[in-house]
Design an enzyme around this catalytic site. Structure first.
Site, mmCIF file in Angstrom:
data_model
loop_
_atom_site.group_PDB
_atom_site.id
_atom_site.type_symbol
_atom_site.label_atom_id
_atom_site.label_comp_id
_atom_site.label_asym_id
_atom_site.label_seq_id
_atom_site.Cartn_x
_atom_site.Cartn_y
_atom_site.Cartn_z
ATOM 1 C CD GLU A 68 -2.805 -1.154 -0.033
ATOM 2 O OE1 GLU A 68 -3.136 -0.076 -0.565
ATOM 3 O OE2 GLU A 68 -3.131 -2.261 -0.494
ATOM 4 C CG HIS A 71 -1.016 0.875 -4.434
ATOM 5 N ND1 HIS A 71 -0.899 0.648 -5.788
ATOM 6 C CD2 HIS A 71 -1.503 -0.289 -3.909
ATOM 7 C CE1 HIS A 71 -1.278 -0.580 -6.068
ATOM 8 N NE2 HIS A 71 -1.649 -1.169 -4.948
#
Length: 384
Positions: A68, A71
């Site tokens: 994450e 991202h």
């Protein structure tokens, strides 16, 4: 998704976990200690398996976090702000504050997640082979091998072509680049995600009923999440299309009742709050610039002996994200968490307060979006 426990921040991005992570960690630790580690390193004491299972599960959680974070960092490099990163029951969630501006940006932001997971899996695999070549203990090789395998599975699974998985977003970016129609691409990607979710639900249920394997329940749960999230994304895409072209001035409450930051709580209640039909009020400074917000609930919690304190002392401060201009688009406001549970944004022109957007304003807009025809406002507010 609300963070139950805040872990800190990475590169200035708040990171936290949802309470459901505890359930996942318990399942992973139990599976490692009860099956995976005894199979890979038989003959050890049960307590030793549990002692190794806990840090192994935490390393897996760190792998999800790295996915994450990748991202989020690429999103910021592409001009997309990131509000938070949250780990939860079925993985992680990077909450973006802005829409992705282009197909290329979406492809870069999305593609980096599975790539990082694959790289992490490769690192663990190399580590497992290295320990094995050096004659290291099986109780070290087994968890490293499992971490390599699970990160590889995570990378491949996320590439399945259905929103909200990374593969679905990659599909959306490619379709968007090919046909130039963001709304149509969203419909295709989300409906593919819905079909994928139902397939996983059916597969999971069949695994339970035909083979009596409880692992199928987890597969069905993942499928249910994917189908539900895909349907939600399709609704958001339809709403984006419905409100396209609308500006903040079209939905805001113009010239709202407000308070001065230097005014006392008692004076504001007597002169403004009791006479107004509003339940939320912007607070401005000497120059008319919005600095905070108060609500009737906040005012009601002020003790009678403290009504002579300045309004700024009890106001909830406004973050930059919650100050918009009249000509800003409406759609980003639909994803913005409210201040004090009621105020979505204050509207300023030339720095001075000219309006506000509340949850009720957006609820009315959402209801209008379900009516036939385009969403319009009969008498949009205009600056004098």
């Amino acid at each position: 998704m609300k963070q139950t426990v805040k872990l800190g921040s990475i590169a200035g991005i708040p990171v936290g976990v949802h309470w459901s992570v505890l359930a996942v960690l318990a399942l992973i630790v139990g599976g490692l200690a009860g099956a995976v580690l005894p199979a890979g390193a038989p003959g050890r004491a049960a307590g030793l398996y549990w002692a190794v299972a806990v840090p192994t599960a935490l390393l897996f959680l760190a792998s999800l976090c790295a996915h994450e974070v990748a991202h989020a960092l690429v999103a910021r490099r592409n001009g997309v702000r990131v509000r938070s990163l949250t780990l939860w029951m079925l993985g992680g969630l990077a909450e973006l504050a802005d829409d992705v501006p282009s197909p290329g940006a979406e492809l870069r932001i999305t593609g980096v997640g599975p790539l990082v997971s694959a790289l992490i899996g490769g690192v663990f695999l190399l580590a497992a082979h290295g320990v094995s070549a050096l004659g290291g203990p099986a109780l070290v090789i087994a968890p490293l091998t499992w971490l390599a395998l699970i990160n590889g599975i995570l990378a491949v699974f996320n590439l399945l072509p259905g929103a909200p998985l990374d593969g679905g977003r990659i599909l959306h970016a490619l379709l968007w680049r090919f046909n130039g129609d963001r709304a149509r691409s969203t419909r295709i990607a989300t409906r593919t995600g819905t079909v994928l979710g139902y397939v996983l639900i059916a597969f999971g249920c069949a695994e339970v009923l035909l083979y009596r394997r409880l692992d199928g329940l987890w597969v069905a749960l993942v499928g249910w999440f994917i189908a539900g999230a895909a349907a939600a994304e399709e609704r958001v895409g339809a709403l984006r299309t419905a409100v396209a072209g609308l500006r903040v001035r079209d939905v805001m409450t113009a010239d709202p009742d407000h308070g001065a930051s230097w005014s006392t709580v008692g004076a504001f209640v007597a002169e403004v709050a009791r006479r107004s039909r509003q339940t939320v009020f912007p607070v401005v400074d000497f120059d008319g610039r919005p600095t905070g917000v108060v609500t009737l609930d906040l005012l009601g919690r002020v003790p009678p002996q403290a009504t002579d304190v300045p309004l700024r002392e009890i106001a909830v401060p406004l973050e930059p994200d919650h100050v918009v201009e009249p000509d800003d688009p409406v759609f980003p406001l639909l994803k913005r968490p409210p201040v004090a549970r009621e105020l979505v944004a204050v509207v300023a022109e030339g720095g001075r307060l000219v309006g506000m957007v509340t949850g009720d304003d957006l609820t009315r807009l959402l209801r209008h979006s379900r009516l036939p025809g385009p969403v319009t406002e009969p008498e949009p507010w205009r600056s004098p």
